[in-house]
Design a protein around this motif. Structure first.
Motif, PDB file in Angstrom:
ATOM      1  N   LEU A  29       0.822  -1.220   0.000  1.00 44.02           N
ATOM      2  CA  LEU A  29       0.000   0.000   0.000  1.00 44.02           C
ATOM      3  C   LEU A  29       0.854   1.267   0.000  1.00 44.02           C
ATOM      4  CD1 LEU A  29      -2.720  -1.045   2.629  1.00 44.02           C
ATOM      5  CD2 LEU A  29      -3.009  -0.904   0.149  1.00 44.02           C
ATOM      6  N   ARG A 241      -5.603  -0.699   7.012  1.00 48.81           N
ATOM      7  CA  ARG A 241      -6.213   0.373   6.202  1.00 48.81           C
ATOM      8  C   ARG A 241      -6.167   1.703   6.946  1.00 48.81           C
ATOM      9  NH1 ARG A 241      -6.762  -1.498   0.993  1.00 48.81           N
ATOM     10  NH2 ARG A 241      -6.446  -3.687   1.391  1.00 48.81           N
ATOM     11  N   HIS A 244      -2.599   3.008   6.946  1.00 48.19           N
ATOM     12  CA  HIS A 244      -2.284   3.490   5.596  1.00 48.19           C
ATOM     13  C   HIS A 244      -2.921   4.857   5.352  1.00 48.19           C
ATOM     14  CE1 HIS A 244      -3.372   3.553   1.155  1.00 48.19           C
ATOM     15  NE2 HIS A 244      -2.084   3.799   1.211  1.00 48.19           N
TER      16      HIS A 244
END
Ligand code: PEP
Length: 255
Positions: A29, A241, A244
């Motif tokens: 990512l 997530r 990130h």
């Protein structure tokens, strides 16, 4: 110009397996993120495996603590050299949970800092006031004491290369974060003390990051403050997530 610095403190969360799964996904990512220094601090048990999983990526690895001695009869402790050999390049020192639950003091922070520098680990030294101290208007004197005693004897060029995390204790894991005005005042104060005690170059180059309930929805505002160079993130770094998102928004705000 200081590159934004964003670190995940996983505390006593994540098995080796969970940590490796996280890093394998996370490194993909963030592979194109070249303008943020990104670090994850897993529990000791996962440092080596995470360093292997992060190899040749832009994700660095930190220990969450260290002992100041090189080796010896210190059951449960890990030295700077051991962390380094396991693949860490950074180490968190003096986290408020270590101070509160494990009796760490500014004096032990100083010994650990010297050991970390000696092993070429980049220290992330945590400072910050408790709620009582803030309510008694002692925030700035407490920060002064923690800087003066914790960083005692450290050279200006070593200050320049390290990271200081301002973490108001009342904001850690509570969902309650400092207002931009509170964070801005503390960060500016820390930088002015570094300038006074260690010189202009050290003050300009040292990263001063904020920690305390940082989330995707508040990182942008915090990291847009002049003296906030990134974040140390606990709870919100456990989800790939979410962390990130914090890296992405912290980057945009800071550049
Ligand atoms: C931390 O552990 O350093 C921290 C800031 O935790 P949280 O983000 O959960 O408040």
């Amino acid at each position: 110009m200081r590159t934004p610095f964003i670190a995940a403190n996983w505390k006593m969360y994540k098995t080796v397996h969970e940590a490796v799964v996280f890093v394998k996904e996370f490194r993909k990512l963030v592979q194109d993120v070249s303008d943020v220094e990104i670090v994850v601090a897993p529990p000791f048990t996962a440092v080596h495996a995470v360093a292997e999983a992060a190899r040749s990526s832009n994700v660095g690895v930190a220990g969450q603590d260290l002992h100041w001695e090189r080796e010896g009869a210190f059951t449960g402790a890990v030295s700077a050299g051991m962390l380094k050999e396991a693949g860490a390049e950074y180490v968190i020192i003096g986290h408020s949970e270590r101070r509160r639950l494990f009796g760490e003091t500014d004096a032990t922070v100083n010994r650990k800092l010297v050991a970390a520098i000696g092993a070429q680990l980049t220290p992330i030294v945590c400072i910050g006031e408790t709620l009582d101290e803030r309510e008694r208007n002692e925030t700035l004197p407490v920060l002064d004491r923690q800087i003066k005693q914790g960083l005692d004897g450290v050279h200006a060029d070593q200050i320049a290369a390290m990271v200081i995390a301002y973490e108001p204790v009342w904001a850690i894991g509570t969902g309650r974060n400092a207002t931009p005005a509170q964070a801005g005042e503390a960060h500016a104060h820390i930088r002015s003390r570094l300038r006074q005690w260690f010189g202009g170059d050290a003050a300009e180059q040292c990263h001063i990051i904020y920690g305390g309930s940082v989330k995707p929805d508040n990182i942008r505002e915090l990291s847009s403050l002049a003296d906030v160079d990134g974040a140390l993130v606990g709870g919100a770094s456990l989800d790939v997530r979410s962390f990130h998102e914090i890296v992405t928004r912290g980057r945009r705000a800071a550049v």
